[in-house]
Design an enzyme around this catalytic site. Structure first.
Site, PDB file in Angstrom:
ATOM      1  CE  LYS A  14      -1.888 -10.576   2.470  1.00  0.00           C
ATOM      2  NZ  LYS A  14      -1.615 -10.605   1.029  1.00  0.00           N
ATOM      3  NE  ARG A  89       3.146  -7.492   4.627  1.00  0.00           N
ATOM      4  CZ  ARG A  89       2.884  -6.556   3.746  1.00  0.00           C
ATOM      5  NH1 ARG A  89       3.832  -5.744   3.350  1.00  0.00           N
ATOM      6  NH2 ARG A  89       1.684  -6.423   3.252  1.00  0.00           N
ATOM      7  NE  ARG A 128      -4.975  -4.087  -4.669  1.00  0.00           N
ATOM      8  CZ  ARG A 128      -4.292  -4.650  -3.675  1.00  0.00           C
ATOM      9  NH1 ARG A 128      -4.904  -5.442  -2.829  1.00  0.00           N
ATOM     10  NH2 ARG A 128      -3.005  -4.449  -3.536  1.00  0.00           N
ATOM     11  NE  ARG A 134      -3.692  -0.430  -3.508  1.00  0.00           N
ATOM     12  CZ  ARG A 134      -3.835  -1.351  -2.581  1.00  0.00           C
ATOM     13  NH1 ARG A 134      -5.029  -1.823  -2.292  1.00  0.00           N
ATOM     14  NH2 ARG A 134      -2.794  -1.821  -1.941  1.00  0.00           N
ATOM     15  NE  ARG A 145       2.822  -5.064  -2.872  1.00  0.00           N
ATOM     16  CZ  ARG A 145       1.524  -4.925  -3.144  1.00  0.00           C
ATOM     17  NH1 ARG A 145       1.128  -4.286  -4.221  1.00  0.00           N
ATOM     18  NH2 ARG A 145       0.626  -5.415  -2.328  1.00  0.00           N
TER      19      ARG A 145
END
Length: 196
Positions: A14, A89, A128, A134, A145
């Site tokens: 996204k 969301r 990622r 992260r 998630r």
């Protein structure tokens, strides 16, 4: 003038596609993830609160998120359109956004749903996490998630489909391929890039 939302599971691409569409359609990409991460980085009160939820793979509460997004959409660069990424969301957030836009005499023009294989998105997010360092992207948090997305966000797909504004696009493939698919889908709704 386009008011768009890009939706899909974590790791579907996204953010990447939002950045590209923002340039192509000449509207700002408004990412709640970026807003939260900026606040976390800057150690704001909101950032500390947001981080406590993000580190568990949970959503930041609606009231906090709603206020942040409304504040961002009231900025001058968003008056001619926007591309939302990561919001709304939940059904409650959709209601809040609907009310806010209705006050402005507006509504969403299109909702782009990026679809992606569950295991592929887990692997993308793990890559990622390594590349970007992260801390919120451990495998357990990623899987949580995805569960939260399925529970809370997936029902929005039916809602937007019933409004006739949903376009589903396969999020797997090269970045250019996915962008081309999205642009074609938007063209089908009469949403095109402004003339240069």
């Amino acid at each position: 003038m386009s008011r768009l939302l890009i939706i899909g599971p974590p790791g579907a691409g996204k953010g990447t596609q939002a950045a590209r569409l923002s340039v192509r359609l000449d509207v700002p990409a408004v990412s709640t993830g970026d807003i939260f991460r900026d606040n976390v980085r800057n150690g704001t009160e909101l950032g500390v609160l947001a981080k406590s939820y993000m580190d568990r793979g949970e959503y930041v509460p609606d009231s906090v998120t709603d206020d942040l997004v409304k504040d961002r959409l009231s900025a001058a660069d968003a008056t001619g359109g926007f591309l939302l990424d990561g919001y709304p969301r939940t059904i409650a957030q959709v209601r809040s956004l609907d009310e806010y836009l209705a006050e402005r005499g507006e509504s969403l023009d299109a909702v782009i749903q990026l679809t992606a294989d569950h295991e592929e998105t887990v692997q993308r997010l793990l890559r990622r996490a390594k590349e970007q360092g992260r801390s919120d992207d451990t495998e357990d948090v990623i899987r949580r998630r995805l569960e939260v997305y399925a529970e809370q966000t997936a029902p929005l797909i039916d809602l937007f489909a019933s409004r006739g504004v949903l376009v589903s696009v396969d999020g797997l493939g090269s970045i250019d391929e996915v962008t081309d698919r999205i642009v074609q889908a938007l063209d089908g709704l009469g949403i095109t890039a402004p003339a240069a």
